[in-house]
Design a protein around this motif. Structure first.
Motif, PDB file in Angstrom:
ATOM      1  N   UNK B 379       0.868  -1.183   0.000  1.00 19.46           N
ATOM      2  CA  UNK B 379       0.000   0.000   0.000  1.00 19.46           C
ATOM      3  C   UNK B 379       0.900   1.226   0.000  1.00 19.46           C
ATOM      4  N   UNK B 380       0.793   1.995  -1.081  1.00 16.33           N
ATOM      5  CA  UNK B 380       1.651   3.156  -1.263  1.00 16.33           C
ATOM      6  C   UNK B 380       0.776   4.384  -1.428  1.00 16.33           C
ATOM      7  N   UNK B 381       1.192   5.500  -0.855  1.00 14.66           N
ATOM      8  CA  UNK B 381       0.429   6.728  -1.093  1.00 14.66           C
ATOM      9  C   UNK B 381       1.373   7.835  -1.527  1.00 14.66           C
ATOM     10  N   UNK B 382       0.783   8.814  -2.177  1.00  7.94           N
ATOM     11  CA  UNK B 382       1.568   9.953  -2.628  1.00  7.94           C
ATOM     12  C   UNK B 382       2.025  10.755  -1.414  1.00  7.94           C
ATOM     13  N   UNK B 383       3.312  10.991  -1.298  1.00  3.79           N
ATOM     14  CA  UNK B 383       3.763  11.801  -0.169  1.00  3.79           C
ATOM     15  C   UNK B 383       3.410  13.267  -0.396  1.00  3.79           C
ATOM     16  N   UNK B 384       2.734  13.846   0.559  1.00  6.56           N
ATOM     17  CA  UNK B 384       2.316  15.241   0.430  1.00  6.56           C
ATOM     18  C   UNK B 384       2.829  16.006   1.640  1.00  6.56           C
ATOM     19  N   UNK B 385       3.511  17.103   1.349  1.00  3.38           N
ATOM     20  CA  UNK B 385       4.200  17.848   2.403  1.00  3.38           C
ATOM     21  C   UNK B 385       3.262  18.175   3.555  1.00  3.38           C
ATOM     22  N   UNK B 386       2.037  18.587   3.194  1.00  3.43           N
ATOM     23  CA  UNK B 386       1.084  19.024   4.204  1.00  3.43           C
ATOM     24  C   UNK B 386       0.723  17.886   5.160  1.00  3.43           C
ATOM     25  N   UNK B 387       0.711  16.672   4.621  1.00  8.77           N
ATOM     26  CA  UNK B 387       0.222  15.542   5.398  1.00  8.77           C
ATOM     27  C   UNK B 387       1.332  14.634   5.919  1.00  8.77           C
ATOM     28  N   UNK B 388       2.461  14.677   5.263  1.00 11.84           N
ATOM     29  CA  UNK B 388       3.536  13.772   5.643  1.00 11.84           C
ATOM     30  C   UNK B 388       4.769  14.581   6.006  1.00 11.84           C
ATOM     31  N   UNK B 392       9.586  13.000  -0.359  1.00 10.18           N
ATOM     32  CA  UNK B 392      10.061  11.900  -1.200  1.00 10.18           C
ATOM     33  C   UNK B 392      11.090  12.383  -2.210  1.00 10.18           C
ATOM     34  N   UNK B 394      14.718  10.895  -4.076  1.00 10.42           N
ATOM     35  CA  UNK B 394      15.460   9.660  -4.225  1.00 10.42           C
ATOM     36  C   UNK B 394      16.822   9.822  -3.569  1.00 10.42           C
TER      37      UNK B 394
END
Lengths: 465, 446
Positions: B379-388, B392, B394
């Motif tokens: 299960x992968x999600x888009x890393x979002x600055x506001x939420x994470x 991301x 490399x």
């Protein structure tokens, strides 16, 4: 509004990234190393087999390429245009470590998808084709009907996957057009409403039923009561997204000339004659704020000023969005928080701000903005676009269905999307708080597979038990 | 500064780079421009009774976005009168006396006809003659070209006829479309040839149009086999050159032909004993100008290696080609992966699993399908600055993606090293097998 783009918008919102022509697509495809267990595929929330679809472009098997994409992600077209590939597939491309440009996965995907739609290709598992389709005569599949609430990416993906497995699905959406934010909320230079509707038609071609209706409690007039749905459907998937945009909570925000970012985007995408102000103030620092600011420029605003209460560093928007916006001519103002929309003759004519300074980091690690006493200033404008994020409105679900919520979002088991009520599954923004289209698609697909699993298990229990 | 001047079977020229007989040497105007660009010699487009060509004439094989990895042609010899060609040869030799002009010849298999063309070519001023016994298409149907080169007795006989009157060196251009190229090479030697040119083009059908089902090149809905050349044929040419260069019954100077596109290719042909190299496809692809880097690159390489002349390194690699039965069975190498430069593409892993000996591992000893299935199920999600909190970007290759070689199982086949896209990331390193060198021949005769 049809599946034809609005002519003015084609002109004002040319594609952000030009399409690849066939020769450059093949050349780019051939650069792909064809990694084993490729990091790009792992980074994609829907796990599109990226090297495989890219190799098919290289070999000239464009139908196969498109089907490889759609097999994993039914909204492959919109994802190819709106995905923040820098932090997903392209961001994980091993070429970065090789001092080479990452493979342009997003543009290659768009190339394959454009070919699919331009040639009016169909899915091999569509209505009437071999494998799946009209309810099967035996087994549990046909007897379990599923309702998907909300017509956005999560529900579309969930419905498409369920149809592949033969389950009857109905999507309920209260808007005139399905597609959710893909149709109404994505900047036009990224994804046209008409393209979103083509994807909706693809999902419809699988045999998904669409009903335009409000679903709600008995207090909502003309709404289909949730209890009725519970009777009619074995499972309910909640892909309802987030609510309206948050209010500023300051005097004057109801004045004419104040329009929140999502409504602003919806209006310009669907109304050919929508007019923008001469000088526009956008309030907020997220990707939607930037979309609105860029659109205001494209629509003819002479000046667009974006105010954010923290600084460039804390801004939640992706850095490539910020960079793009500067090129569009949006001017950024940091450390300013609105306190009042200034009125003249019933219209907004400016915004009064207070300067802020940054305090200590809060629980999320971001530094708070603290108003500076006596630092008020006024900024004249003729349009104000607040973009403070969307509210969460799930209270009804908690009270009537016993679905657990946390911080306004629906709590689910991540691998299955199952809520605390086993009849309900959920995915997309209403679960993840507002992420990307691709996240919603992944959620919807996982939930569909879990629903199939639960239905099969139930059937097997019924047979053997 | 290395000296590139060459004396090939008595033919002198400023460097060993000759244009092979073909479209780039069709006329005097072309050859003079080629000499201006820096070519040391030119083998004239084969002269004989003028023919009529068809259109189209060429087709090619592209590979991975690169054009013309291999080129195929069904063009015949010159379509211009013999006297026009010879007049232009005379003009070129008058203006470029120090450059080599070789007349490529192909006429009916009649003694007097060969005598006549040899005399006229030499009278025009040709520095040497190359008998085209190799052209595999069209002309062979008329008893010429490879029809001669595939029968040692014919090759020997015509060489003898030519040598009866020739005053300049006679080169025999060999066809690769034969079971053992040494047979014709030896026959040429018996006939009195002074040198050999190898190889001519290889019989080919380059591909088929999947809409019309007609092979390429398409001539009014039909095609015919052609002659294949270009970078794709170099390995075949190198092997055939080595075959004749190593054969004690041949012992003739060789002008190497087949896929020579740059100085590295030239150096390799010379290391296998060639005195000159001939180029056609690369000049057709990019123009005469490619010779500048051929000369410059070869010269720099010779300086670096301490070779003053071509002769200093000619044939150096011949003793290093042996028969399989003499190879050391106890020479052992293993693959080693540099963890600092590995980019985590894991091509070596899958190549070893599917194409070699299953001795490169990821994640313990998981099978490829299990590794892929695990990624698909994540299960992968888009890393979002506001939420994470994490951004991301490399970084270094995750240790889990860096494959591990089981050196006890590694057979040293080179496959992983060949597929690795990163230079020097995988190295094949010698390990002590703990046994003295022993060949198959030694083992079976012990």
């Amino acid at each position: 509004m049809s599946s034809q783009p609005i002519p003015q918008n084609l002109e004002r919102f040319p594609d952000l990234h030009p399409a690849l022509d066939s020769q450059s697509a093949v050349a780019e495809a051939n650069r792909c190393l064809f990694c084993f267990d490729a990091p790009c595929a792992a980074a994609c929330p829907t796990h599109i087999d990226v090297p495989r679809f890219i190799k098919k472009i290289g070999s000239g098997n464009l139908r196969g390429s498109a089907l490889t994409i759609l097999d994993a992600n039914i909204l492959g077209l919109s994802c190819s245009r709106v995905c923040p590939v820098d932090v997903l597939c392209e961001g994980s491309c091993v070429m970065h470590r090789y001092n080479k440009k990452p493979i342009e996965i997003g543009r290659l995907q768009r190339y394959a998808m454009d070919h699919f739609y331009a040639n009016q290709e169909t899915l091999p598992y569509g209505r009437g084709s071999v494998g799946v389709s009209e309810p099967r005569p035996s087994g549990s599949g046909p007897t379990h009907r599923v309702a998907c609430l909300g017509g956005g990416p999560a529900s579309l993906a969930c419905a498409a996957e369920l149809r592949r497995h033969g389950y009857p699905v109905t999507i309920f959406d209260n808007r005139p057009l399905p597609g959710g934010l893909n149709t109404y909320g994505v900047a036009e230079y990224k994804l046209r409403a008409s393209d979103s509707l083509r994807e909706v038609e693809l999902v419809r071609s699988l045999g998904v039923e669409f009903r335009q209706a409000e679903v709600g409690g008995s207090d909502v007039p003309n709404a289909v009561p949730l209890e009725d749905l519970e009777r009619e459907f074995s499972f309910i998937f909640l892909g309802v997204g987030l609510g309206a945009m948050e209010r500023l909570g300051i005097p004057g925000e109801h004045l004419r000339g104040v329009i929140d970012a999502l409504r602003f985007i919806e209006r310009y995408k669907t109304s050919p004659d929508f007019a923008v102000g001469r000088c526009v103030v956008v309030i907020g620092g997220g990707n939607t704020a930037i979309d609105a600011a860029n659109a205001a420029r494209r629509l003819g605003a002479e000046e667009v000023h974006l105010f954010y209460r923290r600084t460039e560093k804390e801004m939640p928007a992706f850095s490539f969005e910020y960079d793009h916006s500067k090129i569009e001519g949006v001017r950024f103002h940091w450390l300013a928080q609105p306190v009042e929309v200034v009125e003249q003759d019933g219209r907004a004519v400016g915004v009064k701000f207070v300067e802020t300074r940054l305090g200590q980091p809060d629980a999320t690690g971001r530094r708070n903005a603290i108003p500076v006493e006596g630092s008020h200033f006024e900024y004249a404008c003729d349009m104000v676009i607040p973009a403070l994020g969307q509210s969460r409105f799930m209270g009804m679900l908690h009270s009537t269905c016993g679905i657990e919520l946390k911080g306004g979002s629906i709590v689910v088991d991540r691998p299955t999307g199952r809520t605390t009520n086993p009849k309900y599954y959920a995915g997309g923004d209403c679960v993840n708080g507002g992420r990307e289209v691709v996240d919603a698609v992944a959620d919807g697909k996982r939930a569909a597979l879990a629903i199939v699993g639960q239905a099969v298990a139930a059937a097997s229990e019924a047979t053997h038990g | 500064m290395a000296d590139l001047t060459t004396n090939f079977a008595g033919i002198r020229c400023p460097n060993p780079f000759w244009l092979a007989s073909g479209p780039p040497t069709n006329c005097g105007e072309q050859v003079m421009r080629a000499f201006d660009a820096g070519w040391g010699g030119a083998v004239w487009k084969t002269i004989g009774e003028p023919i009529v060509n068809v259109s189209s004439r060429y087709s090619s094989v592209d590979w991975n976005g690169q054009r013309m990895m291999g080129l195929n042609n069904i063009e015949l010899i010159t379509d211009r009168p013999i006297e026009v060609n010879l007049r232009e040869i005379a003009e070129v030799k008058k203006r470029y006396p120090k450059h080599a002009v070789i007349a490529s010849l192909m006429v009916d298999s009649k003694r007097e006809v060969w005598h006549d063309i040899v005399k006229r070519s030499e009278d025009a001023g040709a520095d040497g003659l190359e008998l085209n016994f190799g052209c595999p298409h069209g002309m062979s149907e008329r008893g010429m070209g490879s029809a001669v080169g595939q029968v040692p007795e014919y090759a020997c006989m015509i060489t003898e006829w030519v040598k009866e009157v020739a005053r300049t060196p006679v080169l025999i251009k060999l066809t690769p479309n034969i079971t053992d190229i040494r047979a014709v090479a030896r026959a040429s030697r018996r006939g009195g040839a002074d040198a050999l040119s190898a190889i001519n083009t290889i019989n080919s059908i380059t591909g088929i149009d999947l809409d019309t089902f007609t092979p390429r090149p398409n001539v009014g809905g039909y095609s015919a086999h052609g002659g294949y050349c270009g970078p794709a044929v170099k390995p075949i040419a190198l092997h055939l050159v080595q075959q004749i260069a190593s054969d004690p019954e041949v012992g003739l100077p060789i002008s190497g032909i087949g896929g020579v596109s740059g100085w590295r290719d030239a150096a390799e042909f010379i290391l296998l004993g060639c005195g000159t190299v001939q180029v056609c496809t690369a000049a057709m692809h990019y123009g005469y100008r490619i010779v500048e880097d051929m000369a410059d690159g070869l010269s720099n390489w010779m300086d670096e290696k301490g070779f003053r002349t071509i002769e200093d390194f000619r044939g150096l690699s011949l003793p290093k080609v042996t028969e399989w039965k003499h190879l050391d069975l106890n020479y052992k190498i293993v693959a080693r992966i540099n963890r600092d430069t590995c980019i985590g593409c894991d091509l070596c892993y899958i190549a070893c699993w599917d194409g070699a000996h299953q001795c490169i591992h990821l994640d313990g000893h998981a099978l490829p399908a299990a590794i892929e299935a695990r990624s698909r199920a994540s299960v992968t999600t888009t890393p979002i600055a506001k939420l994470d909190s994490v951004q991301a970007t490399i970084g270094a290759t995750p240790p889990a993606r860096i494959p591990r070689v089981d050196e006890d199982e590694c057979v040293g086949c080179n496959l992983c090293w060949l597929v690795c896209p990163v230079e020097n990331c995988i190295t094949m390193e010698q390990v002590d097998a703990g046994r003295p060198p022993e060949s198959w021949e030694q083992r079976t005769h012990a």
